[in-house]
Design a protein around this motif. Sequence first.
Motif, short mmCIF file in Angstrom:
data_model
loop_
_atom_site.label_atom_id
_atom_site.label_comp_id
_atom_site.label_asym_id
_atom_site.label_seq_id
_atom_site.Cartn_x
_atom_site.Cartn_y
_atom_site.Cartn_z
N TYR A 4 -2.07 9.97 -4.22
CA TYR A 4 -0.68 10.11 -3.76
C TYR A 4 0.11 8.84 -4.07
CZ TYR A 4 -2.40 7.26 0.14
OH TYR A 4 -2.98 6.26 0.89
N LYS A 5 1.44 8.94 -3.90
CA LYS A 5 2.32 7.79 -4.06
C LYS A 5 2.93 7.44 -2.72
CE LYS A 5 3.88 7.82 -8.87
NZ LYS A 5 5.07 7.89 -9.75
N ARG A 6 3.11 6.15 -2.49
CA ARG A 6 3.79 5.70 -1.27
C ARG A 6 5.28 5.56 -1.55
NH1 ARG A 6 -0.24 0.86 0.92
NH2 ARG A 6 -1.91 2.22 1.66
N LYS A 7 6.06 5.65 -0.49
CA LYS A 7 7.51 5.56 -0.64
C LYS A 7 7.95 4.20 -1.18
CE LYS A 7 8.66 8.88 3.03
NZ LYS A 7 9.37 9.06 4.31
N ASN A 8 7.22 3.16 -0.79
CA ASN A 8 7.64 1.81 -1.19
C ASN A 8 6.91 1.30 -2.42
OD1 ASN A 8 5.15 1.64 -0.02
ND2 ASN A 8 5.63 -0.18 1.23
N SER A 9 6.25 2.17 -3.17
CA SER A 9 5.50 1.73 -4.35
C SER A 9 5.59 2.78 -5.45
CB SER A 9 4.03 1.48 -4.00
OG SER A 9 3.29 1.16 -5.16
N CYS A 10 5.63 2.32 -6.69
CA CYS A 10 5.66 3.24 -7.83
C CYS A 10 4.25 3.60 -8.29
CB CYS A 10 6.44 2.62 -9.00
SG CYS A 10 5.72 1.07 -9.62
N TYR A 12 0.25 4.94 -8.01
CA TYR A 12 -0.56 5.92 -7.30
C TYR A 12 -1.62 5.22 -6.45
CZ TYR A 12 1.13 10.04 -9.81
OH TYR A 12 1.91 11.07 -10.30
N THR A 30 1.20 4.00 -12.87
CA THR A 30 2.18 5.04 -12.53
C THR A 30 1.85 6.36 -13.22
OG1 THR A 30 3.60 4.34 -14.37
CG2 THR A 30 4.01 3.33 -12.21
#
Length: 339
Positions: A4-10, A12, A30
């Motif tokens: 998954y991806k976090r909101k504050n990071s580009c 995975y 990414t």
Amino acid sequence: MALYKRKNSCFYYCEIKISGKTIIRSTRTTKKTLALRFESQLRETLYRQHVLGDRPTITIAEAIQEYASSKKGAVNQQNLNTQVRTLNAQLSRVYPLQSELHSLNGGHLTRLVSLRRKDGVAEGTIRLMLTTLKGVINWSKSAGYLQPDNLVIQKIRVNNQRTRTLSNHEESRLLERLMLNKSPDDYDLVVLLLDSAARLNEIQQLRWDSVDLKNGEIYLWRTKTNTESIVKLTDRSLEILKRRQTIRKHSELVFPSKTGGLRRTTPKSIQNVYKELGLEGFCTHSIRHTTASKLVKNGMSLFAVSKLLGHSNISMSQRYSHLEQKAVANQAVEILNNN
């Protein structure tokens, strides 16, 4: 979700549950295809470690860095830093430092020793480099990292049997000349070394709270064995320390540097006197050998000398065994002649 991806990071992130634990790692990419590959490799690694009992791995560069960090604050920090730099530079000639430590093998070390001999360095220098490497490997083992298979670090033999010592005449000349030096520290330091048979760094790190002038004793911390020894002071050493205490400044050290800190090496002013007097093959550590030899020649047993020197076992004092044999022979003939 495993990936998954976090909101504050580009990047995975992957989340893996194994043996009741949740492991979260950034894939540092990414691209989903690369992230999936990372997640698959991590899952395999974690399975080997947590289920099959495999140990984690570490690169040789990381192991050397971590080993050096574990030694921060040591008295011989400056020497250790030099040894670590040398190990990095020389080991990289035969083994990429970003490779895993556990892949290091005896062939790499054989080539390393061969190269250093072609460089023309002394055997003692090669041994010191291998000793540093052994420290790195021992650290990694205690930290739980995967170890090289059947790695044997060869022993480099250095001929220490012919040890440079001072004759009585040379000792007198040395002390007379040191008395003329501008700094009284030079004479005082050499006398304390002669009278205690201590290592240079043991006297240089001596603090006033380890000096008992009333009972004429000093407490030396043996850096090589991590033990403390009590050394009785000779009359002249006691007088020197009494004098130094009356003029001491703010430093807690008996022999502070010019800036008040810890000395690391023999002062240049003392080294220059060695050269001036033509004491070839002589260094400050030779003072320790001089005192030990003098004691053995005058009948002190190797066992007693070993205790005084702070050796971990008597085998380290075997270089003086021929002197003990001669002293014993002289005692025997004296007894037999009188009976």
